[in-house]
Each structure stands twice: as structure tokens, then as C-alpha cells.
Design a protein around this motif. Structure first.
Motif, PDB file in Angstrom:
ATOM      1  N   ASP A  76       0.826  -1.197   0.000  1.00 21.13           N
ATOM      2  CA  ASP A  76       0.000   0.000   0.000  1.00 21.13           C
ATOM      3  C   ASP A  76       0.870   1.260   0.000  1.00 21.13           C
ATOM      4  OD1 ASP A  76      -2.154   1.670   0.105  1.00 21.13           O
ATOM      5  OD2 ASP A  76      -2.925   0.951   2.025  1.00 21.13           O
ATOM      6  N   VAL A  77       0.300   2.350  -0.507  1.00 25.06           N
ATOM      7  CA  VAL A  77       0.992   3.635  -0.451  1.00 25.06           C
ATOM      8  C   VAL A  77       1.071   4.100   0.997  1.00 25.06           C
ATOM      9  CG1 VAL A  77       0.298   4.323  -2.771  1.00 25.06           C
ATOM     10  CG2 VAL A  77      -1.172   4.884  -0.832  1.00 25.06           C
ATOM     11  N   GLU A  78       2.086   4.898   1.302  1.00 27.94           N
ATOM     12  CA  GLU A  78       2.257   5.377   2.675  1.00 27.94           C
ATOM     13  C   GLU A  78       1.236   6.450   3.026  1.00 27.94           C
ATOM     14  OE1 GLU A  78       6.263   6.611   3.290  1.00 27.94           O
ATOM     15  OE2 GLU A  78       7.120   4.629   2.917  1.00 27.94           O
ATOM     16  N   ASP A  81      -3.457  10.710   0.471  1.00 27.30           N
ATOM     17  CA  ASP A  81      -3.680  12.069  -0.012  1.00 27.30           C
ATOM     18  C   ASP A  81      -2.490  12.598  -0.799  1.00 27.30           C
ATOM     19  OD1 ASP A  81      -6.192  12.117   1.125  1.00 27.30           O
ATOM     20  OD2 ASP A  81      -5.492  12.993   3.017  1.00 27.30           O
ATOM     21  N   THR A  82      -1.288  12.366  -0.286  1.00 24.89           N
ATOM     22  CA  THR A  82      -0.085  12.829  -0.980  1.00 24.89           C
ATOM     23  C   THR A  82       0.079  12.112  -2.311  1.00 24.89           C
ATOM     24  OG1 THR A  82       1.028  13.336   1.117  1.00 24.89           O
ATOM     25  CG2 THR A  82       2.420  13.049  -0.829  1.00 24.89           C
ATOM     26  N   SER A  83      -0.179  10.814  -2.315  1.00 24.56           N
ATOM     27  CA  SER A  83      -0.059  10.034  -3.554  1.00 24.56           C
ATOM     28  C   SER A  83      -1.021  10.537  -4.615  1.00 24.56           C
ATOM     29  CB  SER A  83      -0.314   8.553  -3.268  1.00 24.56           C
ATOM     30  OG  SER A  83       0.667   8.028  -2.400  1.00 24.56           O
ATOM     31  N   LEU A  84      -2.246  10.845  -4.214  1.00 23.86           N
ATOM     32  CA  LEU A  84      -3.240  11.338  -5.160  1.00 23.86           C
ATOM     33  C   LEU A  84      -2.872  12.719  -5.696  1.00 23.86           C
ATOM     34  CD1 LEU A  84      -6.530  10.225  -3.373  1.00 23.86           C
ATOM     35  CD2 LEU A  84      -5.686   9.362  -5.562  1.00 23.86           C
ATOM     36  N   SER A 110      -5.086   1.533  -7.290  1.00 26.02           N
ATOM     37  CA  SER A 110      -6.129   0.704  -7.906  1.00 26.02           C
ATOM     38  C   SER A 110      -6.449  -0.513  -7.054  1.00 26.02           C
ATOM     39  CB  SER A 110      -5.675   0.245  -9.303  1.00 26.02           C
ATOM     40  OG  SER A 110      -5.511   1.328 -10.177  1.00 26.02           O
ATOM     41  N   ILE A 111      -5.422  -1.074  -6.450  1.00 22.13           N
ATOM     42  CA  ILE A 111      -5.597  -2.288  -5.658  1.00 22.13           C
ATOM     43  C   ILE A 111      -6.137  -1.989  -4.261  1.00 22.13           C
ATOM     44  CG2 ILE A 111      -4.342  -4.198  -4.545  1.00 22.13           C
ATOM     45  CD1 ILE A 111      -2.465  -4.162  -7.003  1.00 22.13           C
ATOM     46  N   PHE A 112      -5.574  -0.978  -3.610  1.00 23.38           N
ATOM     47  CA  PHE A 112      -5.896  -0.726  -2.207  1.00 23.38           C
ATOM     48  C   PHE A 112      -6.899   0.409  -1.985  1.00 23.38           C
ATOM     49  CE2 PHE A 112      -1.566  -2.552  -2.182  1.00 23.38           C
ATOM     50  CZ  PHE A 112      -1.786  -3.659  -1.359  1.00 23.38           C
ATOM     51  N   HIS A 113      -7.029   1.326  -2.934  1.00 23.80           N
ATOM     52  CA  HIS A 113      -7.885   2.503  -2.730  1.00 23.80           C
ATOM     53  C   HIS A 113      -8.567   2.895  -4.031  1.00 23.80           C
ATOM     54  CE1 HIS A 113      -5.799   2.943   1.126  1.00 23.80           C
ATOM     55  NE2 HIS A 113      -4.672   2.855   0.459  1.00 23.80           N
ATOM     56  N   LYS A 114      -9.218   1.954  -4.681  1.00 28.32           N
ATOM     57  CA  LYS A 114      -9.754   2.217  -6.007  1.00 28.32           C
ATOM     58  C   LYS A 114     -10.829   3.302  -6.013  1.00 28.32           C
ATOM     59  CE  LYS A 114     -13.011  -1.687  -5.974  1.00 28.32           C
ATOM     60  NZ  LYS A 114     -13.378  -2.946  -6.674  1.00 28.32           N
ATOM     61  N   GLU A 115     -11.608   3.390  -4.956  1.00 26.78           N
ATOM     62  CA  GLU A 115     -12.643   4.421  -4.911  1.00 26.78           C
ATOM     63  C   GLU A 115     -12.028   5.811  -4.803  1.00 26.78           C
ATOM     64  OE1 GLU A 115     -15.726   3.863  -5.500  1.00 26.78           O
ATOM     65  OE2 GLU A 115     -15.502   1.674  -5.543  1.00 26.78           O
ATOM     66  N   ALA A 153      -9.365  -3.660 -11.204  1.00 26.29           N
ATOM     67  CA  ALA A 153      -9.974  -2.832 -10.163  1.00 26.29           C
ATOM     68  C   ALA A 153     -11.300  -2.202 -10.602  1.00 26.29           C
ATOM     69  CB  ALA A 153      -9.005  -1.737  -9.737  1.00 26.29           C
ATOM     70  N   TYR A 154     -11.343  -1.707 -11.832  1.00 24.52           N
ATOM     71  CA  TYR A 154     -12.471  -0.866 -12.230  1.00 24.52           C
ATOM     72  C   TYR A 154     -13.465  -1.550 -13.155  1.00 24.52           C
ATOM     73  CZ  TYR A 154      -9.836   2.775  -9.949  1.00 24.52           C
ATOM     74  OH  TYR A 154      -9.174   3.508  -9.003  1.00 24.52           O
ATOM     75  N   ASN A 155     -13.123  -2.694 -13.697  1.00 29.55           N
ATOM     76  CA  ASN A 155     -14.075  -3.489 -14.482  1.00 29.55           C
ATOM     77  C   ASN A 155     -14.810  -2.631 -15.522  1.00 29.55           C
ATOM     78  OD1 ASN A 155     -14.879  -4.710 -11.243  1.00 29.55           O
ATOM     79  ND2 ASN A 155     -13.309  -5.556 -12.559  1.00 29.55           N
ATOM     80  N   ASP A 156     -16.131  -2.679 -15.476  1.00 29.90           N
ATOM     81  CA  ASP A 156     -16.940  -1.985 -16.475  1.00 29.90           C
ATOM     82  C   ASP A 156     -16.951  -0.469 -16.294  1.00 29.90           C
ATOM     83  OD1 ASP A 156     -17.511  -4.501 -17.355  1.00 29.90           O
ATOM     84  OD2 ASP A 156     -19.568  -4.553 -16.584  1.00 29.90           O
ATOM     85  N   ARG A 157     -16.485   0.010 -15.157  1.00 24.85           N
ATOM     86  CA  ARG A 157     -16.536   1.449 -14.905  1.00 24.85           C
ATOM     87  C   ARG A 157     -15.567   2.239 -15.776  1.00 24.85           C
ATOM     88  NH1 ARG A 157     -16.584   2.128  -8.397  1.00 24.85           N
ATOM     89  NH2 ARG A 157     -15.136   0.359  -8.512  1.00 24.85           N
TER      90      ARG A 157
END
Length: 244
Positions: A76-78, A81-84, A110-115, A153-157
Motif C-alpha cells: 500500500d501507499v504510505e 492524499d499525498t499520492s493522489l 487501484s488495488i488498495f484505494h480504487k474508490e 480494479a475498475y471493471n466496467d466502470r
């Protein structure tokens, strides 16, 4: 409907990657690490002196091995918010090491915080496509692995964002550089696994008649993997209708 640019890309196989670019002496940027066996791109890491990227230099600079992290080995990212906040700038950087790190952050998010990344996915995908076109194989393969994790992670979206990714993955899966080709084929398998066939098949259909025989072959393989899934879905729907 594909743009003229997409069609030009599709009908022109990419040139071979540039290798062994020279770089100046200085402190090396943070290395891009992962797990690999033969899938290693041996290239010179971009160097920086006093925070500025240096130009070309003579021979004698040590090589750095660039390796690739499998999805199951990503951590996971540390700081979310900073990563985004830094993600878009990282993906659009002129420093290929920074781009690879940003691509891996896309995979982690995508794996840990896809939303959390969903709102900027429309900005992320074009930059992933840009990296897919990058002549440096380290960037290209990392972008391919990123595409696979995005499908998962996002499939049809992400169906409305699929076309430019699909074009590049078909191209990369059709080229002669084996480890890039194999990664692209895995990404296409991920696409046919995670994207609904009822949405995916219309996207694939135009490529079945492409002038490039390699493209037609890869598209046909994707099509053949999706059709059985569609049949199973239709059977389930039919059984549900009969039950009701």
C-alpha cells in the motif's frame, strides 16, 4: 468509433526500444525496484546534480537494472492524499524513473484505494496511454502492468476510457520484443476477464478486420475468450427468467 490517430497507431508497429542511453555523473535518482527474472530492462538511471536533470555524458557510467513488481507483491501507499495529489505530475514527468514510480502508485491505488482514485481516473488513463507509447521498455512494460491492474480494479466502470488502452495493448502484444509482448498479452487477458463481454465485444469487433494480421490475431483471441463468458451470462439470465 476510433479516431484517425488511433487507426494510424494501430497500423504502424512500434519501433524497437532505444537502449543504453548515456547519463552524466551525479547522485542517482531513487531506483525503481520490483521482482523479476529475465524480465529486466538494463538501462541507465536518470541522474541529477543539485536537483537538476543532467544531460548526456561519456562512457563508464554503471548500469542499473529495472525490475517489475507483480500485483500480489505490491504494498500500500504510505500516504493516500499525498499520492493522489502528486500522481498526475508524476505520470507526466520527463524523468522516466519518476514516471515508473507514479505508474506503480496508480497500481497501488487501484488495488488498495480504487474508490479514492475513481474521480481522477479520466485524467490518469491518457497518461498511462502516453507511457504505453514510450520507447523506453521499462516505462512501457510498467504501463502495461498498470493497465492490467486498472482492468482488475475498475471493471466496467472504465469502459468509456477503454479505446486508447485497447489500441496500444493490441500493438504491444503484436511486437517482437518478447517480454513486452508477453506483458501486453497478460493485460489483454485481464481485460477479457474483468470487463463484461456484452460491453467489450463491440469494442473488439472493428479490430477483427484490421489490415495488420497480427492485430487481427490478437483481437480474435480476445474475442474468443469473451464469447464463452457472454454465453454463460445469457444462460444464467435465461435460468433466472425461467425460475421467475
Amino acid at each position: 468509433m476510433m479516431s484517425e490517430t488511433a487507426l494510424r497507431d494501430l497500423n504502424t508497429l512500434p519501433s524497437s526500444d532505444r537502449k543504453n542511453e548515456s547519463s552524466s555523473k551525479g547522485s542517482f535518482a531513487k531506483p525503481f525496484v520490483g521482482s523479476a527474472n529475465e524480465n529486466v530492462d538494463v538501462s541507465l538511471v536518470s541522474t541529477h546534480v543539485n536537483g537538476n536533470q543532467t544531460g548526456n555524458a561519456g562512457p563508464g557510467i554503471a548500469n542499473s537494472e529495472v525490475e517489475y513488481i507483480d500485483s500480489e507483491n505490491l504494498i500500500d501507499v504510505e500516504d493516500i492524499d499525498t499520492s493522489l495529489k502528486t500522481l498526475i505530475a508524476g505520470l507526466d514527468s520527463k524523468d522516466w524513473v519518476v514516471v515508473c514510480e507514479a505508474l506503480n502508485n496508480v497500481r497501488r491505488l487501484s488495488i488498495f484505494h480504487k474508490e479514492a482514485m475513481l474521480d481522477i481516473l479520466g485524467d490518469v488513463i491518457p497518461l498511462v496511454v502516453k507511457s504505453l507509447k514510450n520507447p523506453r521498455s521499462a516505462v512501457c512494460k510498467t504501463a502495461i502492468m498498470t493497465a492490467a491492474d486498472i482492468f482488475s480494479a475498475y471493471n466496467d466502470r472504465m469502459i468509456d476510457l477503454l479505446d486508447p488502452l485497447l489500441v496500444q495493448l493490441l500493438l504491444k502484444s503484436s511486437q517482437d520484443k518478447r517480454f513486452v509482448c508477453e506483458a501486453a498479452e497478460k493485460a489483454l487477458v485481464a481485460m477479457t476477464t474483468w470487463v463484461s463481454p456484452i460491453l467489450l465485444l463491440p469494442k473488439l469487433q472493428p479490430y477483427l478486420k484490421n489490415r495488420n494480421p497480427r492485430i487481427r490475431a490478437k483481437a480474435s483471441m480476445c474475442f474468443s475468450r469473451s464469447v464463452p463468458r457472454l454465453v454463460r451470462v445469457l444462460k444464467v439470465l435465461k435460468n433466472m427468467a425461467l425460475t421467475n
